[in-house]
Scaffold this active site. Sequence first.
Site, mmCIF file in Angstrom:
data_model
loop_
_atom_site.group_PDB
_atom_site.id
_atom_site.type_symbol
_atom_site.label_atom_id
_atom_site.label_comp_id
_atom_site.label_asym_id
_atom_site.label_seq_id
_atom_site.Cartn_x
_atom_site.Cartn_y
_atom_site.Cartn_z
ATOM 1 N N GLU A 22 18.925 43.145 4.031
ATOM 2 C CA GLU A 22 18.619 43.924 2.825
ATOM 3 C C GLU A 22 19.352 45.273 2.784
ATOM 4 O OE1 GLU A 22 15.007 41.700 4.368
ATOM 5 O OE2 GLU A 22 16.114 43.430 5.137
ATOM 6 N N ASP A 57 16.234 37.135 9.848
ATOM 7 C CA ASP A 57 15.636 38.417 9.494
ATOM 8 C C ASP A 57 16.704 39.340 8.892
ATOM 9 O OD1 ASP A 57 13.656 40.294 9.259
ATOM 10 O OD2 ASP A 57 13.229 40.444 11.407
#
Length: 773
Positions: free
Chosen positions: A431, A428
Amino acid sequence: MKFTNGYWLNRSDYQLQHPQSYHSHRQTATKLTVYAPYEKISQRGNTLNTGMTTMELSSPLADVIKVRLTHHDIDQPGPHFELTDSSPAIEISETEETVIFQSGEIQGQISKSGKFNLAFYGNDRLLTESKYGAQAEIQERDPRYFQPGINELYQTQGPHYMREQLSLGVDELLYGLGERFTPLIKNGQSVDSWNEDPGTGSEQAYKNIPFYLSNKGYGILVNHPEKVSFELASENVSRAQFSVEGEVLEYLVIYGPSTKEILMKYTALTGKPALPPAWSFGLWLSTSFTTDYSEATVMSFIDEMQRRELPFEVFHFDTFWMKEFEWCNFEWDDQQFPDPQGMLQRIHDKGVKICLWINPYIGQKSPLFNECRQKGYFLKRADGQVWQWDLWQGGMGIIDFTNPAAKEWYQDHLRRLLAMGVDSFKTDFGERIPDNAVYFDQSDPKKAHNYYSYLYNEAVFEVLEANKGKNEAIVFARSASVGSQKFPVHWGGDNLSVYSSMAESLRGGLSFLLSGFGFWSHDIGGFEENATADIYKRWTQFGLLSTHSRYHGNIEYRVPWNYGEEAVAVTRQFSQLKNKLMPYLYREAVATSKTGVPMMRPIFMEFEEDPTTFYLDKQYFLGSALLVAPIFNETGSVTYYLPKGKWTHLLTSEIKELAQGQWLTETYDYFSLPVFVKENSLIVTGKNEQQAVYDYLDEVTISCYQLTEGEHHSDLVNQKGELCGKVKVVRVGETYRLLAEGITGQATVVVYHHDKIERNRLAADTELSLSIQ
């Protein structure tokens, strides 16, 4: 990023200069260099006090031209995308009017007289061109330092940019740029290629890929990991524009001419998708995110799924397998999971694989934080301190994967978990990476922002591949950059439990799959909020007809019985269907890993001759043969498009024979939806409904769907992805001759011939001839 004020004027805060004309060129065995000054050179005096663009044309692959535009030739720090260079044969020639650079079937032609122009031809057909005024070096004016009376070119200025504009033809449509949730066709959109953590309902994206392709037979890769600003038929409606900050702009023009060929060549440059393990195509069940769970909860879910004969392959532990505020410390919460290794063994004993959630951050409360700080494993600020913030985990630091010691340290923790019994990791985040951090290898932080996702997932995938073996490694990743297709699989991020979000998830997935990626998934039922039983059942149909399928949510358990007994039955039916399809699906997955053509793909990739298909974004192909149109409303009504041909409904065997493409409106219950088999398809299905991994060659069913006269072939692969046989069918009139090599036991042969269905039996490695009466 827009630099102009309408068609005629520039914005007042930018100074633009364009190549005016060709001046001269040099050539080597591998490169053409063209010099294009910003003044028209009519006499020697014009060569003074003017700049120029140095344009280099080269080719890393046949049918690909790389263009490099340089204003000032300054050092270009990394990171850089990893691109293959096969050094193909090129040809450089010139006429009185033109200098020509050719690689394979693509040509770049530079006009030697008149205004500057660079045109690209594929097999002698104009693809696109950089017309006069399209290329520009751009200086942003900084009014703080502006001095009247002094030439603007000598003023102290702000940032510098390089721009290119490529012409668009009438009816030309553009696609790609990564997983974007805006309309599938990118014409009219302004897009900044910059990874964010936005959810699926905004113009931002987790997976930005500076690559677009055109329905006119070519693709464009802008070879910059930093922010690339695209204006696609937006600032100038007849041009596709892209720009970067700096003094250099590099892009590659990839000739297809078909969309499949464009993607085959693009992935030859950037990397082919790895083949995921066969078990990963089965259903994944998650603990969900903020729900309470313990070993007792987990085992109760697994036991109930198996008691109800609901096939699933993977159980996923989300974030709270670790203690709060300590993510990621790689340690089980000992209060909820007192015997993790024993628990993992008990799960394996039930035939279920295990996935763990991880991220590349270390919360300040974690005992690992000080270790990483002392050893220099975190990204740093300019003053040498750890780059920290509270967005996600309090005071967290970010692992610096450019530091070999930090990467090895991170991987060692994963190796320990794999030794404990873990099979896969959900990678996960990755970003929200600062663009002002200091890296161990002195990477440019603006270039490293997007590229971080590549380094992160590469580090995890390497460990899985080394530990599990080739074709057994899989991550469940959210972020991506160019080349990340080598580390499958990716899912669509945080969506809502509403039909509009289900549709935007599909749009994002199709856009992503047109950007060089082969496999894709999404949170069935939506991630945020509570899901209704209705949307859970409709999304289950869609999810189990995607390449990868996972139930996951935020605030509630996404187990089928929470949504009623009908939801249980729908899950059972579509999970069993996917397992039966595994011989077909895994054959298609193997093809994707070899070619780069996405396993799940927009309709137009199979019907480029039908202009209607270029606008379809609510239906797709799963592999080369299955057309799927999910249902996006609570009434069960669906309007979908079938191109010209003979189509057979996979579930009902209903046949639709269309002399031309047609829109259809129908209503379906929760146990069906439009899922049609294309004519001239051979689909091999298996006998095992309860597992995704079994012998794909034993007791198969070979279905022949509306075959035209002539020969038809299909490869047979085993559960390891190895080519183990083939099916050949020859139709002559009403007679079918079938030969299956590699099957074991007897195969059931089903021939769909017009409105007739014929069944027969075929022994292993023998030939069967039958006539339709």
